[in-house]
Design a protein around this motif. Sequence first.
Motif, short mmCIF file in Angstrom:
data_model
loop_
_atom_site.label_atom_id
_atom_site.label_comp_id
_atom_site.label_asym_id
_atom_site.label_seq_id
_atom_site.Cartn_x
_atom_site.Cartn_y
_atom_site.Cartn_z
N MET A 1 46.18 24.62 -45.64
CA MET A 1 45.94 23.66 -44.56
C MET A 1 44.57 23.92 -43.92
N THR A 2 43.81 22.87 -43.79
CA THR A 2 42.49 23.03 -43.17
C THR A 2 42.63 23.09 -41.66
N PRO A 3 42.05 24.13 -41.08
CA PRO A 3 42.15 24.22 -39.62
C PRO A 3 41.35 23.10 -38.99
N ARG A 4 41.97 22.46 -38.03
CA ARG A 4 41.28 21.36 -37.37
C ARG A 4 40.46 21.91 -36.22
N GLN A 5 39.35 21.25 -35.99
CA GLN A 5 38.57 21.69 -34.84
C GLN A 5 39.33 21.31 -33.58
N SER A 6 39.40 22.24 -32.69
CA SER A 6 40.28 22.01 -31.55
C SER A 6 39.51 21.69 -30.29
N SER A 7 38.61 20.75 -30.42
CA SER A 7 37.90 20.32 -29.22
C SER A 7 38.07 18.82 -29.07
N GLY A 8 37.49 18.28 -28.09
CA GLY A 8 37.44 16.82 -27.97
C GLY A 8 38.63 16.22 -27.28
N ASN A 9 39.84 16.57 -27.75
CA ASN A 9 41.01 15.91 -27.20
C ASN A 9 41.26 16.24 -25.74
N GLY A 10 41.42 17.50 -25.55
CA GLY A 10 41.42 18.02 -24.20
C GLY A 10 42.46 17.49 -23.25
N SER A 11 43.61 17.02 -23.75
CA SER A 11 44.60 16.50 -22.84
C SER A 11 45.22 17.61 -22.01
N ASN A 12 45.01 18.86 -22.42
CA ASN A 12 45.57 19.95 -21.64
C ASN A 12 44.48 20.94 -21.27
N LYS A 13 43.30 20.42 -21.06
CA LYS A 13 42.18 21.33 -20.79
C LYS A 13 42.34 22.04 -19.45
N HIS A 14 43.28 21.52 -18.62
CA HIS A 14 43.48 22.17 -17.34
C HIS A 14 44.24 23.48 -17.45
N PHE A 15 44.75 23.81 -18.62
CA PHE A 15 45.43 25.10 -18.77
C PHE A 15 44.40 26.23 -18.82
N ILE A 21 52.27 28.77 -29.74
CA ILE A 21 53.58 28.17 -29.98
C ILE A 21 54.06 28.57 -31.36
N LEU A 22 55.33 28.94 -31.44
CA LEU A 22 55.95 29.21 -32.74
C LEU A 22 56.84 28.02 -33.09
N ILE A 23 56.59 27.44 -34.26
CA ILE A 23 57.44 26.33 -34.70
C ILE A 23 58.39 26.84 -35.78
N SER A 36 48.94 20.44 -37.29
CA SER A 36 47.64 19.80 -37.05
C SER A 36 47.62 19.14 -35.68
N TYR A 37 48.71 18.48 -35.37
CA TYR A 37 48.75 17.73 -34.13
C TYR A 37 48.61 18.64 -32.92
N LEU A 38 49.39 19.69 -32.90
CA LEU A 38 49.39 20.56 -31.72
C LEU A 38 48.13 21.41 -31.64
N GLU A 39 47.59 21.74 -32.82
CA GLU A 39 46.35 22.50 -32.81
C GLU A 39 45.23 21.67 -32.19
N ALA A 40 45.27 20.38 -32.51
CA ALA A 40 44.27 19.47 -31.93
C ALA A 40 44.44 19.38 -30.43
N GLU A 41 45.61 19.74 -29.94
CA GLU A 41 45.85 19.74 -28.50
C GLU A 41 45.57 21.11 -27.89
N ASN A 42 44.82 21.93 -28.61
CA ASN A 42 44.38 23.23 -28.10
C ASN A 42 45.47 24.28 -27.96
N PHE A 43 46.48 24.19 -28.82
CA PHE A 43 47.47 25.26 -28.83
C PHE A 43 47.25 26.12 -30.06
N VAL A 44 47.70 27.36 -29.98
CA VAL A 44 47.63 28.25 -31.13
C VAL A 44 48.99 28.18 -31.81
N ILE A 45 49.01 27.76 -33.06
CA ILE A 45 50.28 27.44 -33.71
C ILE A 45 50.62 28.45 -34.80
N THR A 46 51.86 28.88 -34.83
CA THR A 46 52.39 29.66 -35.93
C THR A 46 53.61 28.92 -36.45
N VAL A 47 53.71 28.81 -37.77
CA VAL A 47 54.84 28.07 -38.34
C VAL A 47 55.73 29.00 -39.13
#
Lengths: 246, 450
Positions: A1-15, A21-23, A36-47
């Motif tokens: 899986m290609t890591p997505r750049q995690s900037s731009g979206n910033g819907s939770n930049k106030h954190f 998050i562990l899925i 991909s979705y949650l990483e784009a939202e600036n979370f660190v994801i483990t599956v």
Amino acid sequence: MTPRQSSGNGSNKHFSRHYSILIVDDDEELTEMLHSYLEAENFVITVANESVAGLALATSNANFDLILLDVMMPYLTGFEFLKQLRLSNTIPVIMLTARGDDYDRILGLELGADDYLPKPFNHRELLARINAIFRRQEIAVTPIKSQEIQVNGVILHSGRQTVECNEQLVTLTSTEFSILHVLMENAGELITKELISEKVLGRKLMAYDRSIDMHVSNLRKKLAACDNSDKIKTVRGAGYLLRTHS
Amino acid sequence: MIFNRINPLQRLVGRLFLFFWLTLTLAAVIALFVGRAAQPEPEFGSPTEEEIAQLNVLAVRLTERPLRPVPLQDRIDVLSRETQISIWLFDVEKNRVITPPGPARRSAKVEEIRRLSGQLTPISYTTARHRLIGPLTLTHRQRTLKLFVSKPTLGQRIRPFFWLIPLVLFISMGVSYIFARSLARPIELLRAGTKTLARGNWSARVDVGTRRDEIAELASDFNQMAEQLARLWSSQQRLLADISHELRSPLTRLQMALGLIQQQKMDHPAVSRIEKEVQRMELLISQLLMLTKTETHSASKQTLILSSILSPVFSDAEFEAAAQGKRCNFSAVPEIWVTVNLELIQRAVENVLRNAIKYCHSTISVLVECTESSWSVSISDDGPGLVPAECEQIFAPFYRVSTSRERSSGGTGLGLAIAKTAVELHHGTIQATTHQPNGLKVTIAVPLEG
Ligand SMILES: Nc1ncnc2c1ncn2[C@@H]1O[C@H](COP(=O)(O)OP(=O)(O)OP(=O)(O)O)[C@@H](O)[C@H]1O
Ligand SMILES: [Mg+2]
């Protein structure tokens, strides 16, 4: 899986930091997209696509901030996962339940899940629930807010996130802790379910949603385990209040 | 009406019973008559010595010269009574029979005596009922008289016919009843089984015991049919549940894929369209699952106070109505205990309430009532209502009135089907009627003991 750049979206930049998050879900295609979705939202994801491995991860000292847990998994179901996790751990858990299955939902909350989301879920809904949990954590760790409240034999340290009742430490999930916090800040006053829902779960109370009742009933059980008096009064159809004395 | 109810001919048992009884009684009566007709022919024979001796003794007594002349008839009367023997005299000259006292003066016997009086020596004449012995010729005051005695034939002292009638009636009644019952009983069992099956209880089976007749075959055919039905039903339910369940995973992925698209800010109008359709599909699947779950529910019931069942549903409805700027009026809930499956009955009331909120113009009113044996919730709204023909159909799965089918807010058409299934699991009824002046009134009535 290609890591997505995690900037731009910033819907939770106030954190204040990047929460991890562990899925735990056996549907690989879904977890890939979630990743991909949650990483784009600036979370660190483990599956973890396998629940036993997921449990090992969760109980290791990897320090996740949240677990997204699917209910329907082979070998170790989400419920058993949660039961074992809660033996040692109060990491916030959002259960992904089967829609329409009230039983699953109730059981999940009873076992100590912080929230649930019926599958199939809308991505905005998912994000809202995740954000609600982290927003609560942000508030809790803000030093200004750190205080100690004592009501009717219950002592709540909002900084340390601990609760003592009758000089015993009570282990609460973060949702239960927040509900107790709200009740204790307004001890002796009626707190409506709407208010609890907005303050604690970060969403409007929906009709036919009984998760607040479930959380309160869990809280009540845990408090009753160390002190027999019933500290939380139910005002039918309206809400709850914490008794200032027994 | 009343006559119809008690008329035994209305019931199989009664008909069979009367038929058998009549036949048996008739057969018995005919047999008796035939038996009488076929009695042995009168028989001539020679009298025994004792009988001769008896005749002689009587002759001597009759011919004794009395102190004063007494009519012959009187002497016979006296002697008959004294000896307990029926004595008959035939006066040859006058061609007349002097009979003994009592009911014995039978013309048939008189005829027989006339016929036999020509005999020279005493003989015996035996019919089924009596034995006539004579004649013994004697002379009395210059008259030639023939003496006869008669006695009942041995072994048939009492006439069989009359006391047999009640006995025959009684026995045939018992036999007929047992026979009729034995035929009708398994049919009743079959009927009960069919009724249970018709109510949707697929476990209904009929047990007719050790019979091996056609009825037993019918029962075993019935059992096979019930088994087949149960199998079909459960496989259909399983299929439906599996389909709905399996559709969930792709739907979840579809939702997530949509999420990724929207996250990229690729906001094509088709995307939000897809999202809406996905949501509809999701709703449909969850309702379908709910319906199959309700249909296969092994309703475990508990006894609760009615208000504890209804008030959470009512407060949710109030909440939902308020969000749409509509009003709900709730009547007081009677303080009664009812036996229900909490989840199912709440869902039934909830589905009807949500419809009312969805379709009402401004207000809905809810009336909770109870009678001695049941309780009911009536939910009326002031919306467009329905034409009477539709009041039945709206409970069928997927039925939607065409206007709401076109309307984008229209649901899945399963809400009322779920409610009906849940109510019927409680042996209750759900009915929709037009509400005056406009709107719809839906009434759920459930027996107190579920
Ligand atoms: N109170 C009402 N007034 C007018 N029409 C009604 C009312 N209640 C039900 N109906 C009609 O009956 C149809 C069937 O109702 P039902 O509750 O089964 O399905 P739905 O409401 O369309 O979907 P769902 O409840 O599954 O979301 C509705 O589509 C509507 O046309
Ligand atoms: Mg409906």
